[in-house]
Design an enzyme around this catalytic site. Structure first.
Site, short mmCIF file in Angstrom:
data_model
loop_
_atom_site.label_atom_id
_atom_site.label_comp_id
_atom_site.label_asym_id
_atom_site.label_seq_id
_atom_site.Cartn_x
_atom_site.Cartn_y
_atom_site.Cartn_z
N HIS A 27 0.83 -1.34 -0.05
CA HIS A 27 -0.13 -0.01 0.03
C HIS A 27 0.69 1.39 0.03
O HIS A 27 2.09 1.03 0.04
CB HIS A 27 -0.93 0.09 1.13
CG HIS A 27 -0.31 0.14 2.64
ND1 HIS A 27 -0.70 1.08 3.44
CD2 HIS A 27 0.84 -0.21 2.99
CE1 HIS A 27 -0.13 1.12 4.67
NE2 HIS A 27 1.06 0.31 4.22
N CYS A 46 6.63 6.32 3.92
CA CYS A 46 5.34 5.37 3.73
C CYS A 46 4.52 5.95 2.80
O CYS A 46 3.39 5.37 2.19
CB CYS A 46 4.59 5.24 5.00
SG CYS A 46 5.57 4.22 6.42
N HIS A 52 4.81 0.28 -0.80
CA HIS A 52 5.63 -0.51 0.12
C HIS A 52 4.95 -1.80 0.88
O HIS A 52 3.64 -1.65 0.67
CB HIS A 52 6.35 0.32 1.48
CG HIS A 52 5.34 0.66 2.27
ND1 HIS A 52 4.69 1.98 2.34
CD2 HIS A 52 5.08 0.31 3.60
CE1 HIS A 52 4.05 2.28 3.27
NE2 HIS A 52 4.33 0.97 3.96
N HIS A 54 3.93 -5.18 3.17
CA HIS A 54 4.21 -5.78 4.73
C HIS A 54 3.58 -7.24 4.85
O HIS A 54 3.01 -7.56 3.94
CB HIS A 54 2.94 -5.09 5.94
CG HIS A 54 3.26 -3.58 5.84
ND1 HIS A 54 4.39 -3.08 6.74
CD2 HIS A 54 2.68 -2.51 5.46
CE1 HIS A 54 4.42 -1.88 6.76
NE2 HIS A 54 3.31 -1.44 5.93
N ASP A 92 -4.87 -10.68 0.53
CA ASP A 92 -3.69 -11.29 0.43
C ASP A 92 -2.80 -11.16 -1.01
O ASP A 92 -3.67 -11.62 -1.95
CB ASP A 92 -3.65 -12.85 0.63
CG ASP A 92 -2.32 -13.42 0.93
OD1 ASP A 92 -1.41 -12.99 1.20
OD2 ASP A 92 -2.23 -14.76 0.57
N HIS A 93 -1.73 -10.75 -1.19
CA HIS A 93 -0.90 -10.38 -2.26
C HIS A 93 -1.71 -9.49 -3.02
O HIS A 93 -1.59 -9.57 -4.25
CB HIS A 93 -0.65 -11.86 -2.87
CG HIS A 93 0.50 -12.71 -2.32
ND1 HIS A 93 0.20 -13.45 -1.29
CD2 HIS A 93 1.67 -12.61 -2.37
CE1 HIS A 93 1.29 -13.92 -0.93
NE2 HIS A 93 2.38 -13.38 -1.59
N GLU A 137 1.24 -4.85 11.83
CA GLU A 137 1.51 -4.41 10.58
C GLU A 137 3.16 -4.88 10.69
O GLU A 137 3.71 -5.15 9.67
CB GLU A 137 1.60 -2.96 10.67
CG GLU A 137 2.24 -2.44 9.22
CD GLU A 137 2.00 -0.90 9.28
OE1 GLU A 137 1.26 -0.39 8.39
OE2 GLU A 137 2.47 -0.15 10.13
#
Length: 148
Positions: A27, A46, A52, A54, A92-93, A137
């Site tokens: 995100h 960020c 970037h 997580h 996810d992904h 996070e």
């Protein structure tokens, strides 16, 4: 035998179940309500235009009466399926900002991610069962949301 209690004489017990699930997503922290300079000042690295990622860890906690027949607050197989539908499939992904419609006009902070997960699970779970969403996070940044 005299003195034995039957099931109806026992007090109701409340239990909490927490299931942990991990997912990866990227995100960019950027608010359309702020100009570029304000975004850079508030969100720092960020706010990188390329985003970037997580490896998030989510703890889903449900609360309820422990059923006297099954001994469960809820079936863990059902909870696992609800988590799959509410967290894994949509998040996810994924690029949260580009792939998840909710974040088209909501900043993809971990706080807002916790709200999104709560709202998604609340639609699937029986009423008043969802107790807490905890989103890690990073090892040091954790958000807790209880639907308030």
């Amino acid at each position: 035998m005299a003195g034995l209690l039957n099931d109806t004489d026992l007090p109701e017990r409340i239990g909490y179940i927490t299931r942990v699930q991990s997912f990866s997503a990227c995100h960019r922290l950027h608010s359309m309500a702020l100009n570029d300079e304000e975004n850079k000042k508030i969100f720092g690295k960020c706010n990188n235009p390329n985003g970037h990622g997580h490896n998030y860890k989510v703890e889903v906690t449900v609360r309820g009466k422990i059923d006297r027949k099954t001994g469960m607050v809820m079936n863990l197989t059902d909870l696992k399926q609800y988590i799959e539908e509410a967290i894994m499939i949509p998040l996810d992904h994924k690029n949260l900002d580009k792939d998840v419609p909710y974040f088209a006009d909501v900043v993809s902070t971990t706080e807002n991610l916790a709200v999104f997960i709560w709202d998604s699970l609340a639609k699937l779970l029986p009423p008043n069962v969802l107790y807490e969403i905890k989103v890690h996070e990073t090892d040091k940044n954790i958000v807790v949301y209880r639907g308030e």
